[in-house]
Design an enzyme around this catalytic site. Structure first.
Site, mmCIF file in Angstrom:
data_model
loop_
_atom_site.group_PDB
_atom_site.id
_atom_site.type_symbol
_atom_site.label_atom_id
_atom_site.label_comp_id
_atom_site.label_asym_id
_atom_site.label_seq_id
_atom_site.Cartn_x
_atom_site.Cartn_y
_atom_site.Cartn_z
ATOM 1 C CE LYS A 191 -3.070 2.474 3.162
ATOM 2 N NZ LYS A 191 -4.294 2.200 4.057
HETATM 3 C C1 R5P Z 1 -1.501 4.375 7.365
HETATM 4 O O1 R5P Z 1 -0.563 4.056 7.772
HETATM 5 C C2 R5P Z 1 -2.731 3.714 7.900
HETATM 6 O O2 R5P Z 1 -3.220 2.428 7.434
HETATM 7 C C3 R5P Z 1 -3.881 4.673 7.564
HETATM 8 O O3 R5P Z 1 -4.664 4.573 8.784
HETATM 9 C C4 R5P Z 1 -4.314 4.689 6.365
HETATM 10 O O4 R5P Z 1 -3.504 4.288 5.264
HETATM 11 C C5 R5P Z 1 -5.073 5.725 5.860
HETATM 12 O O5 R5P Z 1 -5.852 5.383 4.713
HETATM 13 P P1 R5P Z 1 -6.157 7.177 4.264
HETATM 14 O O6 R5P Z 1 -4.852 7.580 3.613
HETATM 15 O O7 R5P Z 1 -6.992 6.437 2.978
HETATM 16 O O8 R5P Z 1 -6.956 7.405 5.099
#
Ligand code: R5P
Length: 259
Positions: free
Chosen positions: A172
């Site tokens: 990711k």
């Molecule tokens: C990152 O380290 C965590 O997994 C976050 O909570 C996640 O990646 C955040 O997702 P977004 O940036 O779409 O809110």
């Protein structure tokens, strides 16, 4: 790849489209009660039918998700730091035995390439991959980016490639200019995080560009659960990821569901 591991991975990346819409609701593990997730079950429950998987911690899983109707779970197993401390100083916070007991489809851990505790987080990834291979559980590596680092293709290619080389089954990362080169040089599938909340149309456009440039989907949090209408937003994101909708088509869908 082991049968169990392949089977679990295909619960996350849907074989029908080869894509995935993961709903990230793990923010509290270092941010505390993030806006929109103050009462996790209230936010997550209505979105669950539209999420291919949920990414969250065991605390929220146990307290807020009904095991009878839960979608596939990607369990965050790294942490130990808060927004008030050095974020890269993470360790493994959940055993693989507990992940198995919770019947998860994958485990997730952040790596901090270039961070103060880079080595520690990379060795944790390698250790988790060994356990993942042993138990047949795929490992998602999250390329966390420190405030002082540029989210550009050069940095993200470095981080994603290292994650893949160390054995992560899925990575990711963030969308960036020349994202195609990040995906091309990563040996395993890539999903993108949404990042900070942006305008709904822009978030759909971001998802569209990422998928067009090779991502297998999104692992999105704030741009879904902080949207004006989260239920409409997750369905619009699904249209982009699984049905190849254009950002405009998806935005029209968002507006019509919102009405
Ligand atoms: C990152 O380290 C965590 O997994 C976050 O909570 C996640 O990646 C955040 O997702 P977004 O940036 O779409 O809110």
């Amino acid at each position: 790849m082991d049968w169990g591991l392949k089977n679990r991975l295909s619960r996350i990346i849907k074989p029908k489209t080869g894509k995935t819409v993961m709903l990230a609701v793990d923010h509290g593990y270092f941010l505390g009660p993030t806006s929109g997730l103050e009462e996790p079950h209230k936010t997550i429950q209505p979105l669950t039918p539209f999420a291919d998987s949920l990414m969250l911690t065991r605390g929220v899983l146990r307290s807020s998700i009904d095991p009878a109707i839960a979608p596939p779970i990607v369990l965050r197993v790294s942490g130990g730091t808060s927004i008030l401390s050095e974020l890269s100083n993470e360790g493994i916070i959940t055993s693989m035995e507990d992940a198995v007991r919770l019947n998860v489809s994958g485990v997730a851990l952040s790596i901090f390439v270039g961070g103060e505790f880079e080595r520690q987080t990379l060795l944790s990834l390698a250790e988790l991959v060994d356990l993942g291979e042993k138990y047949g559980i795929p490992v998602l590596a999250v390329t966390a980016v420190g405030k002082e680092m540029a989210r550009d293709a050069r940095y993200l290619s470095l981080a994603c490639r290292i994650a893949g080389e160390l054995g992560a089954h899925l990575v990711k990362t963030y969308y960036c200019e020349d994202f195609e080169s990040v995906v091309r040089s990563c040996p395993v599938p890539v999903v993108i995080a949404g990042g900070k909340k942006i305008d709904e149309f822009d978030a759909l456009e971001l998802s569209h560009k990422a998928v067009r440039e090779g991502a297998v989907g999104v692992d999105m949090g704030r741009n879904i659960f902080q949207a004006e209408n989260p239920l409409a937003m997750i369905q619009a994101v699904r249209a982009v990821v699984h049905e190849d909708a254009t950002p405009q088509q998806a935005y029209d869908l968002y507006c019509s569901i919102k009405k």
